[in-house]
Design a protein around this motif. Sequence first.
Motif, PDB file in Angstrom:
ATOM      1  N   LYS A  29       0.811  -1.215   0.000  1.00 42.85           N
ATOM      2  CA  LYS A  29       0.000   0.000   0.000  1.00 42.85           C
ATOM      3  C   LYS A  29       0.849   1.272   0.000  1.00 42.85           C
ATOM      4  O   LYS A  29       0.461   2.281  -0.593  1.00 42.85           O
ATOM      5  N   SER A  30       2.010   1.241   0.649  1.00 39.99           N
ATOM      6  CA  SER A  30       2.858   2.426   0.639  1.00 39.99           C
ATOM      7  C   SER A  30       3.397   2.704  -0.763  1.00 39.99           C
ATOM      8  O   SER A  30       3.559   3.868  -1.153  1.00 39.99           O
ATOM      9  N   VAL A  54       5.580   5.844  -2.238  1.00 42.01           N
ATOM     10  CA  VAL A  54       6.878   5.756  -1.568  1.00 42.01           C
ATOM     11  C   VAL A  54       7.952   5.319  -2.560  1.00 42.01           C
ATOM     12  O   VAL A  54       7.726   4.450  -3.404  1.00 42.01           O
ATOM     13  N   ASN A  55       9.129   5.920  -2.451  1.00 44.03           N
ATOM     14  CA  ASN A  55      10.228   5.644  -3.379  1.00 44.03           C
ATOM     15  C   ASN A  55      11.207   4.598  -2.870  1.00 44.03           C
ATOM     16  O   ASN A  55      11.778   3.834  -3.666  1.00 44.03           O
ATOM     17  N   VAL A  56      11.449   4.577  -1.568  1.00 49.01           N
ATOM     18  CA  VAL A  56      12.419   3.661  -0.967  1.00 49.01           C
ATOM     19  C   VAL A  56      11.821   3.124   0.333  1.00 49.01           C
ATOM     20  O   VAL A  56      11.212   3.881   1.097  1.00 49.01           O
ATOM     21  N   ILE A  57      11.993   1.816   0.562  1.00 50.38           N
ATOM     22  CA  ILE A  57      11.573   1.211   1.823  1.00 50.38           C
ATOM     23  C   ILE A  57      12.745   0.445   2.407  1.00 50.38           C
ATOM     24  O   ILE A  57      13.357  -0.385   1.722  1.00 50.38           O
ATOM     25  N   ALA A  76       6.543  -5.557  -4.268  1.00 50.50           N
ATOM     26  CA  ALA A  76       6.723  -4.198  -4.797  1.00 50.50           C
ATOM     27  C   ALA A  76       6.469  -4.165  -6.299  1.00 50.50           C
ATOM     28  O   ALA A  76       5.823  -3.238  -6.815  1.00 50.50           O
ATOM     29  N   ILE A  77       6.963  -5.169  -7.012  1.00 51.40           N
ATOM     30  CA  ILE A  77       6.733  -5.245  -8.451  1.00 51.40           C
ATOM     31  C   ILE A  77       5.244  -5.372  -8.741  1.00 51.40           C
ATOM     32  O   ILE A  77       4.691  -4.676  -9.597  1.00 51.40           O
ATOM     33  N   GLY A  78       4.571  -6.262  -8.005  1.00 48.82           N
ATOM     34  CA  GLY A  78       3.136  -6.433  -8.203  1.00 48.82           C
ATOM     35  C   GLY A  78       2.347  -5.172  -7.926  1.00 48.82           C
ATOM     36  O   GLY A  78       1.373  -4.862  -8.621  1.00 48.82           O
ATOM     37  N   ALA A  79       2.774  -4.414  -6.907  1.00 50.20           N
ATOM     38  CA  ALA A  79       2.095  -3.157  -6.591  1.00 50.20           C
ATOM     39  C   ALA A  79       2.239  -2.151  -7.725  1.00 50.20           C
ATOM     40  O   ALA A  79       1.287  -1.438  -8.068  1.00 50.20           O
ATOM     41  N   THR A  95      -0.474   3.413  10.909  1.00 50.39           N
ATOM     42  CA  THR A  95       0.341   4.617  11.084  1.00 50.39           C
ATOM     43  C   THR A  95       1.110   4.946   9.815  1.00 50.39           C
ATOM     44  O   THR A  95       1.125   6.099   9.358  1.00 50.39           O
ATOM     45  N   ALA A  96       1.759   3.940   9.242  1.00 46.52           N
ATOM     46  CA  ALA A  96       2.563   4.179   8.037  1.00 46.52           C
ATOM     47  C   ALA A  96       1.717   4.752   6.917  1.00 46.52           C
ATOM     48  O   ALA A  96       2.067   5.777   6.309  1.00 46.52           O
ATOM     49  N   LEU A  97       0.586   4.127   6.626  1.00 40.92           N
ATOM     50  CA  LEU A  97      -0.227   4.543   5.491  1.00 40.92           C
ATOM     51  C   LEU A  97      -0.898   5.896   5.748  1.00 40.92           C
ATOM     52  O   LEU A  97      -1.034   6.708   4.829  1.00 40.92           O
ATOM     53  N   THR A  98      -1.292   6.154   6.992  1.00 44.22           N
ATOM     54  CA  THR A  98      -1.887   7.448   7.329  1.00 44.22           C
ATOM     55  C   THR A  98      -0.865   8.567   7.177  1.00 44.22           C
ATOM     56  O   THR A  98      -1.165   9.627   6.606  1.00 44.22           O
ATOM     57  N   ALA A  99       0.340   8.334   7.675  1.00 39.95           N
ATOM     58  CA  ALA A  99       1.389   9.353   7.574  1.00 39.95           C
ATOM     59  C   ALA A  99       1.771   9.617   6.129  1.00 39.95           C
ATOM     60  O   ALA A  99       1.946  10.776   5.713  1.00 39.95           O
ATOM     61  N   ILE A 100       1.921   8.555   5.335  1.00 43.26           N
ATOM     62  CA  ILE A 100       2.290   8.721   3.926  1.00 43.26           C
ATOM     63  C   ILE A 100       1.210   9.506   3.186  1.00 43.26           C
ATOM     64  O   ILE A 100       1.502  10.416   2.404  1.00 43.26           O
ATOM     65  N   THR A 101      -0.054   9.166   3.441  1.00 44.90           N
ATOM     66  CA  THR A 101      -1.152   9.877   2.789  1.00 44.90           C
ATOM     67  C   THR A 101      -1.143  11.356   3.170  1.00 44.90           C
ATOM     68  O   THR A 101      -1.282  12.233   2.301  1.00 44.90           O
ATOM     69  N   ALA A 102      -0.978  11.647   4.463  1.00 41.91           N
ATOM     70  CA  ALA A 102      -0.966  13.047   4.907  1.00 41.91           C
ATOM     71  C   ALA A 102       0.199  13.819   4.286  1.00 41.91           C
ATOM     72  O   ALA A 102       0.043  14.984   3.891  1.00 41.91           O
TER      73      ALA A 102
END
Length: 243
Positions: A98-99, A104-107, A135-138, A227-234
């Motif tokens: 989802k990120s 998101v560019n790097v994890i 990541a590829i599938g996303a 938390t991760a997805l909420t922060a990334i969206t914001a």
Amino acid sequence: MRIPRIYHAGPLPAEGSVKLSEDATHHLTRVLRLSEGQPLHLFDGSNHVFDARITVADKKNVVAQVHAVRPQDCESPLHLHLGQVMSRGEKMEFTIQKSIELGVNVITPLFSERCGIKLEGERLAKKIQQWRKIAIGACEQCGRNALPQIRDAMNLDDWCAEHEPGLKLNLHPRARHSINTLPLPVERVRLLIGPEGGLSSEEIAMTSSHGFTEIQLGPRVLRTETTALTAITALQVRFGDLG
């Protein structure tokens, strides 16, 4: 039917024949049941789309003929590097998938004091490979043509000590700042998301010593994947390309 999007590891030609990977062959022939003559959109991470058509399709091989290439940039102006302390089971897979959909560019998967994952050696290497496939599938699903990087796992201390330009953020429920109070403009963010049990007091002090700013998302305590997805969206709403 929507034209399938397939990632190809390695540079694609502007015109010419390409043999697709074993994973792509399985997906196209066993799952989608495509046959010769059907169209594909291929991408190789170069932020271009390669229009192609299947010329060979059997259980062991799929060959596609590329006949056109065009730039297609779906990347956000905000560069996001997510440092995610690893979570159990499908939570980490969900966060990665989802990120990436959110831009998101790097994890970088992280080990911390309260990390619930105990992986090393071959088991860890297999898990990283699995996350790279996710990541590829996303990217295939969401339309991104630049492949985000899934780095090898690191200890939290080492990741925080890395030198990278931009804003460094650490989520903390009692922080004084929110994403809306961060000054404009911001082009690069290094975002740290801790484990379910949170970072220890020593780890929080360590992040502060490396220049991380503590921010909070609201009055409720969120699970790590939320938390991760909420922060990334914001962050994408304020500094990127959402909204």
